[in-house]
Design a protein around this motif. Structure first.
Motif, PDB file in Angstrom:
ATOM      1  N   PRO A  87       0.841  -1.202   0.000  1.00 44.47           N
ATOM      2  CA  PRO A  87       0.000   0.000   0.000  1.00 44.47           C
ATOM      3  C   PRO A  87       0.874   1.249   0.000  1.00 44.47           C
ATOM      4  O   PRO A  87       1.902   1.293   0.685  1.00 44.47           O
ATOM      5  N   GLN A  88       0.460   2.244  -0.763  1.00 46.40           N
ATOM      6  CA  GLN A  88       1.286   3.451  -0.898  1.00 46.40           C
ATOM      7  C   GLN A  88       1.540   4.119   0.445  1.00 46.40           C
ATOM      8  O   GLN A  88       2.644   4.601   0.715  1.00 46.40           O
ATOM      9  N   GLY A  89       0.526   4.146   1.299  1.00 47.17           N
ATOM     10  CA  GLY A  89       0.685   4.787   2.595  1.00 47.17           C
ATOM     11  C   GLY A  89       1.775   4.146   3.430  1.00 47.17           C
ATOM     12  O   GLY A  89       2.482   4.831   4.175  1.00 47.17           O
ATOM     13  N   PHE A  90       1.913   2.819   3.307  1.00 48.66           N
ATOM     14  CA  PHE A  90       2.964   2.129   4.051  1.00 48.66           C
ATOM     15  C   PHE A  90       4.309   2.269   3.356  1.00 48.66           C
ATOM     16  O   PHE A  90       5.325   2.551   3.988  1.00 48.66           O
ATOM     17  N   ALA A  91       4.312   2.070   2.037  1.00 47.89           N
ATOM     18  CA  ALA A  91       5.568   2.117   1.280  1.00 47.89           C
ATOM     19  C   ALA A  91       6.252   3.475   1.409  1.00 47.89           C
ATOM     20  O   ALA A  91       7.481   3.567   1.413  1.00 47.89           O
ATOM     21  N   ASP A  92       5.455   4.541   1.532  1.00 48.07           N
ATOM     22  CA  ASP A  92       6.020   5.887   1.626  1.00 48.07           C
ATOM     23  C   ASP A  92       6.182   6.366   3.067  1.00 48.07           C
ATOM     24  O   ASP A  92       6.505   7.530   3.295  1.00 48.07           O
ATOM     25  N   LYS A  93       5.969   5.457   4.022  1.00 45.88           N
ATOM     26  CA  LYS A  93       6.172   5.802   5.438  1.00 45.88           C
ATOM     27  C   LYS A  93       7.666   6.003   5.680  1.00 45.88           C
ATOM     28  O   LYS A  93       8.479   5.144   5.353  1.00 45.88           O
ATOM     29  N   GLU A  94       8.016   7.151   6.241  1.00 45.22           N
ATOM     30  CA  GLU A  94       9.424   7.483   6.422  1.00 45.22           C
ATOM     31  C   GLU A  94       9.879   7.131   7.836  1.00 45.22           C
ATOM     32  O   GLU A  94       9.185   7.390   8.810  1.00 45.22           O
ATOM     33  N   ILE A  95      11.048   6.512   7.920  1.00 48.04           N
ATOM     34  CA  ILE A  95      11.656   6.188   9.207  1.00 48.04           C
ATOM     35  C   ILE A  95      12.803   7.166   9.429  1.00 48.04           C
ATOM     36  O   ILE A  95      13.646   7.356   8.550  1.00 48.04           O
ATOM     37  N   ALA A  96      12.830   7.781  10.585  1.00 49.39           N
ATOM     38  CA  ALA A  96      13.863   8.772  10.895  1.00 49.39           C
ATOM     39  C   ALA A  96      15.254   8.154  10.775  1.00 49.39           C
ATOM     40  O   ALA A  96      15.456   6.972  11.052  1.00 49.39           O
ATOM     41  N   SER A  97      16.205   8.976  10.373  1.00 47.40           N
ATOM     42  CA  SER A  97      17.564   8.510  10.117  1.00 47.40           C
ATOM     43  C   SER A  97      18.175   7.818  11.333  1.00 47.40           C
ATOM     44  O   SER A  97      18.726   6.711  11.218  1.00 47.40           O
ATOM     45  N   ASP A  98      18.083   8.441  12.512  1.00 51.19           N
ATOM     46  CA  ASP A  98      18.684   7.866  13.714  1.00 51.19           C
ATOM     47  C   ASP A  98      18.055   6.524  14.076  1.00 51.19           C
ATOM     48  O   ASP A  98      18.756   5.568  14.422  1.00 51.19           O
ATOM     49  N   SER A  99      16.723   6.456  13.993  1.00 50.31           N
ATOM     50  CA  SER A  99      16.032   5.208  14.333  1.00 50.31           C
ATOM     51  C   SER A  99      16.393   4.102  13.352  1.00 50.31           C
ATOM     52  O   SER A  99      16.667   2.960  13.755  1.00 50.31           O
ATOM     53  N   LEU A 100      16.390   4.423  12.060  1.00 53.84           N
ATOM     54  CA  LEU A 100      16.682   3.411  11.045  1.00 53.84           C
ATOM     55  C   LEU A 100      18.125   2.914  11.169  1.00 53.84           C
ATOM     56  O   LEU A 100      18.400   1.716  11.037  1.00 53.84           O
ATOM     57  N   LYS A 101      19.045   3.839  11.431  1.00 49.56           N
ATOM     58  CA  LYS A 101      20.449   3.442  11.590  1.00 49.56           C
ATOM     59  C   LYS A 101      20.602   2.493  12.769  1.00 49.56           C
ATOM     60  O   LYS A 101      21.313   1.467  12.670  1.00 49.56           O
ATOM     61  N   TYR A 102      19.932   2.795  13.864  1.00 57.31           N
ATOM     62  CA  TYR A 102      20.010   1.933  15.041  1.00 57.31           C
ATOM     63  C   TYR A 102      19.413   0.552  14.734  1.00 57.31           C
ATOM     64  O   TYR A 102      19.975  -0.485  15.120  1.00 57.31           O
ATOM     65  N   ILE A 103      18.273   0.532  14.041  1.00 56.15           N
ATOM     66  CA  ILE A 103      17.629  -0.738  13.689  1.00 56.15           C
ATOM     67  C   ILE A 103      18.547  -1.591  12.817  1.00 56.15           C
ATOM     68  O   ILE A 103      18.754  -2.784  13.073  1.00 56.15           O
ATOM     69  N   LEU A 104      19.124  -0.984  11.781  1.00 58.53           N
ATOM     70  CA  LEU A 104      19.949  -1.735  10.837  1.00 58.53           C
ATOM     71  C   LEU A 104      21.252  -2.208  11.485  1.00 58.53           C
ATOM     72  O   LEU A 104      21.684  -3.345  11.264  1.00 58.53           O
ATOM     73  N   GLU A 105      21.884  -1.349  12.266  1.00 55.24           N
ATOM     74  CA  GLU A 105      23.148  -1.749  12.906  1.00 55.24           C
ATOM     75  C   GLU A 105      22.917  -2.834  13.953  1.00 55.24           C
ATOM     76  O   GLU A 105      23.695  -3.797  14.036  1.00 55.24           O
ATOM     77  N   SER A 106      21.861  -2.689  14.734  1.00 56.25           N
ATOM     78  CA  SER A 106      21.555  -3.711  15.734  1.00 56.25           C
ATOM     79  C   SER A 106      21.147  -5.014  15.054  1.00 56.25           C
ATOM     80  O   SER A 106      21.537  -6.108  15.485  1.00 56.25           O
ATOM     81  N   GLY A 107      20.353  -4.894  13.984  1.00 60.40           N
ATOM     82  CA  GLY A 107      19.956  -6.072  13.227  1.00 60.40           C
ATOM     83  C   GLY A 107      21.149  -6.764  12.590  1.00 60.40           C
ATOM     84  O   GLY A 107      21.219  -7.995  12.537  1.00 60.40           O
ATOM     85  N   ALA A 108      22.110  -5.984  12.121  1.00 63.94           N
ATOM     86  CA  ALA A 108      23.314  -6.556  11.510  1.00 63.94           C
ATOM     87  C   ALA A 108      24.105  -7.379  12.519  1.00 63.94           C
ATOM     88  O   ALA A 108      24.620  -8.455  12.199  1.00 63.94           O
ATOM     89  N   LYS A 109      24.206  -6.890  13.748  1.00 65.01           N
ATOM     90  CA  LYS A 109      24.928  -7.628  14.794  1.00 65.01           C
ATOM     91  C   LYS A 109      24.220  -8.950  15.088  1.00 65.01           C
ATOM     92  O   LYS A 109      24.863  -9.995  15.244  1.00 65.01           O
ATOM     93  N   LEU A 110      22.889  -8.890  15.177  1.00 71.85           N
ATOM     94  CA  LEU A 110      22.118 -10.100  15.439  1.00 71.85           C
ATOM     95  C   LEU A 110      22.280 -11.109  14.310  1.00 71.85           C
ATOM     96  O   LEU A 110      22.524 -12.303  14.536  1.00 71.85           O
ATOM     97  N   LEU A 111      22.177 -10.624  13.078  1.00 69.33           N
ATOM     98  CA  LEU A 111      22.245 -11.523  11.926  1.00 69.33           C
ATOM     99  C   LEU A 111      23.652 -12.048  11.692  1.00 69.33           C
ATOM    100  O   LEU A 111      23.827 -13.149  11.174  1.00 69.33           O
ATOM    101  N   ALA A 112      24.666 -11.265  12.068  1.00 68.50           N
ATOM    102  CA  ALA A 112      26.046 -11.747  11.941  1.00 68.50           C
ATOM    103  C   ALA A 112      26.243 -12.991  12.808  1.00 68.50           C
ATOM    104  O   ALA A 112      26.931 -13.945  12.403  1.00 68.50           O
ATOM    105  N   LYS A 113      25.660 -12.993  14.004  1.00 65.20           N
ATOM    106  CA  LYS A 113      25.741 -14.165  14.876  1.00 65.20           C
ATOM    107  C   LYS A 113      24.978 -15.335  14.261  1.00 65.20           C
ATOM    108  O   LYS A 113      25.438 -16.486  14.317  1.00 65.20           O
TER     109      LYS A 113
END
Length: 220
Positions: A87-113
């Motif tokens: 849905p366009q409303g979801f696809a265009d939902k913006e995630i703040a830079s700081d929050s997204l960076k934290y999510i991706l970096e934390s997720g990367a550590k989890l997935l690396a394990k």
């Protein structure tokens, strides 16, 4: 086609997340842009990324329903062998830079394990087309559990881990990860059943107390 898609080898997924995290624009990134950054990694990878906000100590208010719906749509696209539609409303939902960076970096550590443990094994759960479809169906089912609007600890986390393990197990043909996903679904169902039972008992007790108070007021 579903079988072929689920058998694509995906190396260094954690490194890809770190690379995306380093290049997030200052204004943040939309869900559509994030998915585009995954390139040809596939729909199972999209499912894995969409679980990350529920696996780390960061809450995005109201995210369980739209993220769960997106996982469901990704699973349906896999089964139907069609491109992912959001849905366009979801696809265009913006995630703040700081929050997204934290999510991706934390997720990367989890997935690396997780990547250190993943390898093709117990292939009886990953080879047959029927099992592949069954595993995708369980991803969809887990996403429905993830969408449950319960303000309780672990109500989103357990189903999110189920999606993660099922998607990763399907990608890497790791039957042990799939079994872990199956167990987490069972744990989720037990958890929700206990919550429902306690809620029913609480309502019954509240009803009886209300009746008792009412009768007491009549006899006073």
């Amino acid at each position: 086609m579903l079988a072929n898609k689920s058998r694509i080898k995906h190396q260094s997924f954690s490194k890809l997340l770190l690379s995306i995290a380093r290049n997030i624009p200052g204004q943040g990134m939309t869900i559509r842009q994030l998915i585009d950054q995954l390139g040809e990694r596939g729909l199972l990878t999209v499912c894995m990324v969409l679980t990350l906000p529920f696996l780390i100590p960061l809450s995005i208010p109201g995210s369980s329903i739209p993220f769960g719906l997106a996982i469901i749509l990704a699973g349906m696209a896999l089964i139907l062998n069609r491109p992912l539609w959001l849905p366009q409303g979801f696809a265009d939902k913006e995630i703040a830079s700081d929050s997204l960076k934290y999510i991706l970096e934390s997720g990367a550590k989890l997935l690396a394990k997780l990547e250190k443990l993943m390898r093709p094994r117990f292939l009886v759960l990953t080879e047959a087309d029927m099992m592949i479809r069954f595993n995708v169906f369980l991803i969809i089912f887990s996403a429905f559990l993830l969408m449950a609007p319960l303000p309780l600890p672990l109500s989103n986390t357990i189903p999110a881990y189920a999606v993660l393990f099922l998607a990763a197990g399907s990608l890497e043909r790791d039957g042990y990860l799939l079994i872990a996903g199956y167990l987490l679904i069972i744990i989720s169902l037990i958890y929700f059943a206990v919550v429902a039972l306690l809620g029913a008992v609480g309502m019954e007790v509240l009803f009886l107390l209300t009746i008792e108070d009412y009768l007491g007021s009549l006899m006073a």
